[in-house]
Design an enzyme around this catalytic site. Structure first.
Site, PDB file in Angstrom:
ATOM      1  N   LEU B   7       0.821  -1.233   0.000  1.00  0.00           N
ATOM      2  CA  LEU B   7       0.000   0.000   0.000  1.00  0.00           C
ATOM      3  C   LEU B   7       0.843   1.267   0.000  1.00  0.00           C
ATOM      4  O   LEU B   7       0.292   2.374  -0.068  1.00  0.00           O
ATOM      5  CB  LEU B   7      -0.948   0.007   1.209  1.00  0.00           C
ATOM      6  CG  LEU B   7      -1.941  -1.150   1.284  1.00  0.00           C
ATOM      7  CD1 LEU B   7      -2.916  -0.902   2.441  1.00  0.00           C
ATOM      8  CD2 LEU B   7      -2.712  -1.313  -0.019  1.00  0.00           C
ATOM      9  N   HIS B  85      13.122  -2.609  -0.522  1.00  0.00           N
ATOM     10  CA  HIS B  85      12.336  -2.137  -1.656  1.00  0.00           C
ATOM     11  C   HIS B  85      13.084  -0.989  -2.342  1.00  0.00           C
ATOM     12  O   HIS B  85      13.821  -0.258  -1.689  1.00  0.00           O
ATOM     13  CB  HIS B  85      10.964  -1.656  -1.173  1.00  0.00           C
ATOM     14  CG  HIS B  85      10.011  -1.392  -2.296  1.00  0.00           C
ATOM     15  ND1 HIS B  85      10.000  -0.204  -2.980  1.00  0.00           N
ATOM     16  CD2 HIS B  85       9.076  -2.163  -2.873  1.00  0.00           C
ATOM     17  CE1 HIS B  85       9.072  -0.258  -3.929  1.00  0.00           C
ATOM     18  NE2 HIS B  85       8.488  -1.444  -3.877  1.00  0.00           N
ATOM     19  N   GLU B 133      12.274  -6.196  -9.180  1.00  0.00           N
ATOM     20  CA  GLU B 133      11.428  -5.074  -9.617  1.00  0.00           C
ATOM     21  C   GLU B 133      12.309  -4.038 -10.304  1.00  0.00           C
ATOM     22  O   GLU B 133      12.922  -3.209  -9.623  1.00  0.00           O
ATOM     23  CB  GLU B 133      10.769  -4.388  -8.416  1.00  0.00           C
ATOM     24  CG  GLU B 133       9.666  -5.145  -7.745  1.00  0.00           C
ATOM     25  CD  GLU B 133       8.789  -4.173  -6.933  1.00  0.00           C
ATOM     26  OE1 GLU B 133       7.575  -4.120  -7.185  1.00  0.00           O
ATOM     27  OE2 GLU B 133       9.336  -3.463  -6.056  1.00  0.00           O
TER      28      GLU B 133
END
Lengths: 215, 215, 215, 215
Positions: B7, B85, B133
C-alpha cells in the site's frame, strides 16, 4: 598473496608509506598496494607503488558533487578500488553500481563484507575479489586468522559456492608475517592491513617483517 | 501464486483494501497479503488478511528512536516483511541484520532487488524469497513480464544458482490477471503489486480480476 | 513543564506505560506524553494519553515504501512528533521537509539536536520546540542538568536568539524530580526521558516521583 | 562578487578550466575559484587558481575509509570547501561536524541550502557563507535571479536575521554576466556556477563573458 594497505584517514605521510611499500614489493616480489584517501591518489601513484582507491561512487560523469568518480580515480593513478568497507558501508544497489563504474574504467575491485553470508552476496555481484573483515576485530591487533579462523574458512566456502573465480582476502588485526601465513593456510589469497603498517614507526620495517615468510 | 499488495504511502483506506483482499482470498483460495505502513499494521491485521510489514529495522530491542522493530511488527500482527524495496534501499549489512531480526521473530521475508545480479546477492543472504522489480517500470502500468521478460527469467536463474530454496517474485507494472499468468510462466512464484490495487476505484473488483486466471 | 517519554525500541509494554502516564498526568495536572514506535501508536493513543510519534518521514502521500507518513501517524492518534533524535539523525533538508509534513497534518513538533549551535539551526526551521540532548549523556543516568548545565543555558539562548517563540526542552539522563526541577531552573520548558521510565520496574511510581516537585 | 565554479563530476579537463579561471581572475581582478573532485584537488591547485573542495567529511584523523579529511584537502591545496550541496545533502549534525573539521584546518566554508528557512539554519552553524540553490533550477540554464528573485532576497534576510556576518551566495542556472549582476542587486555576495563554465566549449571565454559586467 596480495597485501593491500588501507591508509584510512590516519595521520601518516602517504608518500613515505607508499615509497616504502614500493621498495619492499620490488625487493621481495610480493604484491603490495597502497589505498590512500582520494585527495592523495596522485601523489601516491607517483611513487610507482600499486595504488588503490578506498571507494568509488556509484555514478557516471554528470551532476554529482562530492563524489569520487571511477574515471577520476583512474586518471589519478588508481588501478583498483575497495568497496563497502565496514567504515563505508554501501547500499546493495550502490555496491552493484560502483562495481559497474569500476569495471567501466578497468579498476580491479574488492568488496568488503562482515561475515560469510554477506561474502556470498558480495561474490554474487561479480567483483574480482571479496574481503571478510569482522568489524569487531578491526584495529584490535588480534588477527582474524587467530581470533576467528572459521569466519575466514566459511568466507572462502561462501564465495566459492557462488562464484569460484572470485578471490577471497581477509582483514582485521593482521600485522605480522605469521598472521599472513595463517591467512593463506585458511584459503585467503591476500590480506587487508591498515594500522599495523600506517601507524608503524618504521613502515618499511613493518612491511619487511610482514612479508618475510612469503618472500 | 502469492499476491502481495504494497500500500506504500498511498492515500487509500488500508482497512477497506485489506477487507477486500481478505474476502477475495477466502473466496478464490489465492494467497493474498497486504503490506500497509507500520502505523496501520494492527488495523490491517484485525481484518483477518495476511499482513506484511513494508520494512523492519536492522536492530534488536534497545535505544533506537524511529525504528520499526521486528518484534513490534509481529506484535501488531505482521507475519512477514518486505526488505530493501527500491523506495527504501538498504545497506548490504543492514539487509543481513534485518533478515536476522525478522527470523528472530518468525516473520517471513522477501528481499527486493533491481536486477538479476542483485537478486543473486539477496538470495545469498538466505531470505524466504526475493523479488525483482526494475525501478524504471515501477508505477508505469507496463508489466515487467511484458516489458522485460528476460529480467524475470534471469532473476529466477540467478536465485536458483545461489540457493534453489529461495522463491522468486516479480513486480513493477503488474495489474491484470494476464500479467499474473505471464509472471508464473516466467518462473515467478508470486507478484508484488501496489498502485494497480491500492489506487483502484474498487479494490475488490481489481483483485478479483487479477486473480481470476489462477483462482 | 512538559514531560515526553520516548519508549524507543525498549522491551516494555507500551500500553502499560501509557496507561500509567495517563493516570499520573490526570492526577497531577502535569502534561505527560508517550512516544512509542510507529506500530504501537494506535494502541498507545487508545489509552487516552497524549501520544507522539518518534519520527515522521519527509514525504507526502505517494510511492514511498517503509515510511511513516505524518497523515498516517495522525490517523493512528499521534498529536506530535519528535524529529532528528540523535538515534535517528536526519539531513537538514529532511528535517525541513518532515516539519512541513507535520505542520500539514497539525502535529506538534520537537526537533532534537546535540549542542547549542545545532539548536539554533533547528530553531531557524520553525518547529514548535527544540530539545538539546548531548549524545554522550543519553542513557547514562547522569542528568544533563547536572553534568553540563551550560549546554542547557546555551541552548535556551541559542534558540531565543533565532526565534523566541520556540520552546526548549532538554534530555539525556533525566530520571528524578530533582533533575526536572533543575532543568526548569536552567530555562527548559520540558524534558525528554526514556529509560528512566520505560525501563522502570514500576513506570507509574517512576513518573509520580518524577513529577512530584512540579505537581 | 565571488565566483565559485563547481566542476561536479563533469567530463571536463579540470586543469584546463582551472588555468582559464586563474587567467581571467588575474586579468580582471574578480575572485574566481574552482571546486574539482577530491582526486583532482592537487592538480587544480598547482595551476595557481583558488581551489575549493566540493565536500569534506565530518571526521578527524582516524579509522575512516573513503572519507575526504579536511586536513587532506588542505594539504592538496584547497583553501575552502562547499558543504551540503543539494547533490550531497548532509545530516544537520554532520554539517556541524564538517564545519568544525574545516575550521580546524583553516578552510573557508560555504554551506548550501534549498530555501530561506534552511539558509537560516545553515547560518546558525557559523559558516563563512551560505549559498541558496533551489534544486529545481540547478542545471536548467534559467538563473535563480530571474526565475525566483524572492528566494535570493529572502535568503539574504534569513541569514542576516540569524548572523549578519555570514555572506550569502546564490546558484542554479547562473551563466551570464547579466545573471551575476542581478544576483548582486538582490544582495548576494557571490555566485555558484557549474555547467555554464564546466561544459562550455571555451571555458575561458565563458568566464570572461560572465565577469565582464563586474570586472
Amino acid at each position: 598473496m596480495f597485501v593491500l594497505v588501507n591508509l584510512k584517514a590516519y595521520p601518516c605521510d602517504p608518500v613515505e608509506v607508499a615509497t616504502a611499500a614500493h621498495e619492499v614489493s620490488e625487493s621481495t616480489g610480493v604484491r603490495i598496494a597502497i589505498a590512500p584517501q582520494a585527495t592523495q591518489l596522485s601523489a601516491v601513484a607517483e611513487t610507482g607503488v600499486e595504488t588503490w582507491a578506498q571507494h568509488v561512487s556509484p555514478v557516471e560523469h554528470g551532476s554529482h558533487t562530492g563524489s569520487t568518480l571511477a574515471e577520476a580515480a583512474a586518471d589519478a593513478g588508481a588501478v583498483g578500488t575497495l568497496l563497502n568497507h565496514s567504515e563505508n558501508r554501501l547500499k546493495l544497489a550502490d555496491i552493484d553500481a560502483s562495481l559497474t563504474a569500476a569495471e567501466r574504467t578497468g579498476l580491479e575491485t574488492i568488496v568488503c563484507a562482515n561475515n560469510p553470508d554477506q561474502i556470498g552476496a558480495a561474490a554474487a555481484l561479480g567483483p574480482d575479489a571479496v574481503a571478510v573483515e569482522p568489524p569487531e576485530l578491526i584495529g584490535t591487533g588480534t588477527p582474524v586468522s587467530k581470533a576467528d579462523p572459521d569466519v575466514v574458512r566459511d568466507a572462502v566456502d561462501a564465495a566459492a559456492a557462488v562464484d569460484d573465480s572470485v578471490d577471497v582476502l581477509c582483514g582485521a588485526g593482521i600485522s605480522t608475517g605469521e598472521d599472513l601465513d595463517a591467512a593463506g593456510d585458511l584459503g585467503a589469497e591476500g590480506v587487508l592491513l591498515a594500522s599495523g603498517v600506517a601507524k608503524a614507526e618504521d613502515p618499511k620495517e613493518a612491511l619487511e617483517d610482514l612479508v618475510e615468510p612469503i618472500a
